[in-house]
Design an enzyme around this catalytic site. Structure first.
Site, PDB file in Angstrom:
ATOM      1  N   LYS A 164      43.999  44.865  30.908  1.00 12.52           N
ATOM      2  CA  LYS A 164      44.355  43.296  30.889  1.00 12.52           C
ATOM      3  C   LYS A 164      45.057  42.999  29.368  1.00 12.52           C
ATOM      4  CE  LYS A 164      40.468  41.180  30.970  1.00 12.52           C
ATOM      5  NZ  LYS A 164      39.146  42.084  30.747  1.00 12.52           N
ATOM      6  N   ARG A 204      35.762  33.643  33.430  1.00 17.50           N
ATOM      7  CA  ARG A 204      34.707  34.685  34.172  1.00 17.50           C
ATOM      8  C   ARG A 204      33.783  34.255  35.089  1.00 17.50           C
ATOM      9  NH1 ARG A 204      36.401  38.246  29.381  1.00 17.50           N
ATOM     10  NH2 ARG A 204      35.799  40.168  29.685  1.00 17.50           N
ATOM     11  N   ARG A 249      38.786  54.695  24.827  1.00 20.35           N
ATOM     12  CA  ARG A 249      38.903  53.543  23.795  1.00 20.35           C
ATOM     13  C   ARG A 249      37.842  53.683  22.670  1.00 20.35           C
ATOM     14  NH1 ARG A 249      39.781  47.646  26.049  1.00 20.35           N
ATOM     15  NH2 ARG A 249      37.234  47.559  25.981  1.00 20.35           N
ATOM     16  N   ARG A 270      35.453  49.994  19.077  1.00 24.24           N
ATOM     17  CA  ARG A 270      34.663  48.703  19.471  1.00 24.24           C
ATOM     18  C   ARG A 270      33.314  48.611  19.688  1.00 24.24           C
ATOM     19  NH1 ARG A 270      38.096  45.223  24.033  1.00 24.24           N
ATOM     20  NH2 ARG A 270      35.862  44.603  24.689  1.00 24.24           N
ATOM     21  N   ARG A 310      28.487  45.904  31.187  1.00 20.32           N
ATOM     22  CA  ARG A 310      29.750  44.735  31.233  1.00 20.32           C
ATOM     23  C   ARG A 310      30.332  44.939  32.753  1.00 20.32           C
ATOM     24  NH1 ARG A 310      32.878  47.647  26.838  1.00 20.32           N
ATOM     25  NH2 ARG A 310      34.501  46.269  27.478  1.00 20.32           N
TER      26      ARG A 310
HETATM   27  P1  ADP Z   1      36.551  43.440  28.567  1.00 25.17           P
HETATM   28  O1  ADP Z   1      37.517  42.769  29.448  1.00 25.17           O
HETATM   29  O2  ADP Z   1      37.103  44.925  28.128  1.00 25.17           O
HETATM   30  O3  ADP Z   1      35.104  43.479  28.577  1.00 25.17           O
HETATM   31  P2  ADP Z   1      37.190  41.101  26.532  1.00 25.17           P
HETATM   32  O4  ADP Z   1      37.900  41.516  25.079  1.00 25.17           O
HETATM   33  O5  ADP Z   1      38.098  40.509  27.591  1.00 25.17           O
HETATM   34  O6  ADP Z   1      37.149  42.672  27.150  1.00 25.17           O
HETATM   35  O7  ADP Z   1      35.823  40.827  26.371  1.00 25.17           O
HETATM   36  C1  ADP Z   1      34.948  41.174  25.506  1.00 25.17           C
HETATM   37  C2  ADP Z   1      33.503  40.468  25.464  1.00 25.17           C
HETATM   38  O8  ADP Z   1      33.717  39.148  25.010  1.00 25.17           O
HETATM   39  C3  ADP Z   1      33.090  40.261  27.165  1.00 25.17           C
HETATM   40  O9  ADP Z   1      32.222  41.336  27.486  1.00 25.17           O
HETATM   41  C4  ADP Z   1      32.151  38.956  26.736  1.00 25.17           C
HETATM   42  O10 ADP Z   1      30.845  39.226  26.013  1.00 25.17           O
HETATM   43  C5  ADP Z   1      32.812  38.053  25.989  1.00 25.17           C
HETATM   44  N1  ADP Z   1      34.038  37.002  26.702  1.00 25.17           N
HETATM   45  C6  ADP Z   1      35.168  37.315  26.510  1.00 25.17           C
HETATM   46  N2  ADP Z   1      35.604  36.367  27.350  1.00 25.17           N
HETATM   47  C7  ADP Z   1      34.604  35.753  27.765  1.00 25.17           C
HETATM   48  C8  ADP Z   1      34.326  34.558  28.943  1.00 25.17           C
HETATM   49  N3  ADP Z   1      35.294  33.693  29.374  1.00 25.17           N
HETATM   50  N4  ADP Z   1      33.098  33.994  29.213  1.00 25.17           N
HETATM   51  C9  ADP Z   1      32.092  34.609  28.532  1.00 25.17           C
HETATM   52  N5  ADP Z   1      31.997  35.673  27.622  1.00 25.17           N
HETATM   53  C10 ADP Z   1      33.428  36.263  27.211  1.00 25.17           C
END
Ligand code: ADP
Length: 192
Positions: free
Chosen positions: A13, A88, A127, A133, A144
């Site tokens: 993404k 989400r 990654r 990370r 996740r």
């Molecule tokens: P990935 O899609 O690889 O998990 P992101 O950078 O999009 O990585 O998100 C990392 C973390 O940030 C998620 O696992 C969650 O804990 C938090 N997060 C991000 N966006 C949201 C959201 N819209 N609602 C709730 N938690 C979020």
């Protein structure tokens, strides 16, 4: 253009969001990036969300929605935006629907990057080795994936019903996926 990009953890993404945002000259807004920046800077928000994110759980809806509302209120998002990682949950979907409806606006397309689950885990472990990370360790990755499948994958049906969904095969090189995605979004928006 008002766009969303969705995909399981590791689907690419963030990488593809930059290309999509550049194509339509809108800011790419990543809730994950906003949270990580706050954690890094030790802000009150960062302190609140650090443990949640490191456990692979979702940050509470109200808190996430407040962050997004603030970000969308900034000048650069007035003409359009690309949201990466939001919404989400169904709660967040309703929030965004209301937010747009209040302004007489609507989404143009929702890109979904589709990648085989085995490939996702491989990518995330790679990654982890490269970027370090904190939420890219094996247990958290598994969590996740579960949370994504349970809470976020169902949102795709919502957008499909609204004829907004643009599914893009996310395997191949970054360049291949980008071209495939940009073509698909162009076709989708031209046909509307
Ligand atoms: P990935 O899609 O690889 O998990 P992101 O950078 O999009 O990585 O998100 C990392 C973390 O940030 C998620 O696992 C969650 O804990 C938090 N997060 C991000 N966006 C949201 C959201 N819209 N609602 C709730 N938690 C979020």
């Amino acid at each position: 253009m008002k766009l969303l990009i969705m995909g399981a953890p590791g689907a690419g993404k963030g990488t593809q969001a930059s290309a999509l945002a550049a194509r339509y000259d809108v800011p790419a807004i990543s809730t994950g990036d906003i949270f990580r920046a706050n954690i890094k800077n030790g802000t009150p928000l960062g302190v609140k969300v650090k443990e949640i994110i490191e456990a692979g759980e979702y940050v509470p809806d109200e808190l996430t929605e407040e962050i997004v509302a603030d970000r969308l209120a900034q000048d650069d998002a007035a003409g359009g935006f690309l949201l990466d990682g939001f919404p989400r949950t169904m709660h967040q979907v309703h929030f965004l629907d209301r937010h747009l409806a209040d302004r007489g606006e609507r989404l143009d397309a929702v890109v979904s990057l589709v990648v085989d689950p085995d490939v996702l885990v491989e990518r995330l472990l790679d990654r982890a080795r490269i970027e370090g990370r904190a939420d890219d360790n094996e247990d958290t990755i598994r969590r996740r994936m579960e949370v994504y499948a349970g809470q976020t994958a169902p949102l795709l049906y919502h957008y499909e019903k609204l004829d907004l969904l643009v599914e893009v095969e996310g395997t191949g090189t970054v360049d291949e996926v980008r071209e495939r995605m940009l073509d698909a979004v162009d076709r989708h928006t031209a046909a509307r």
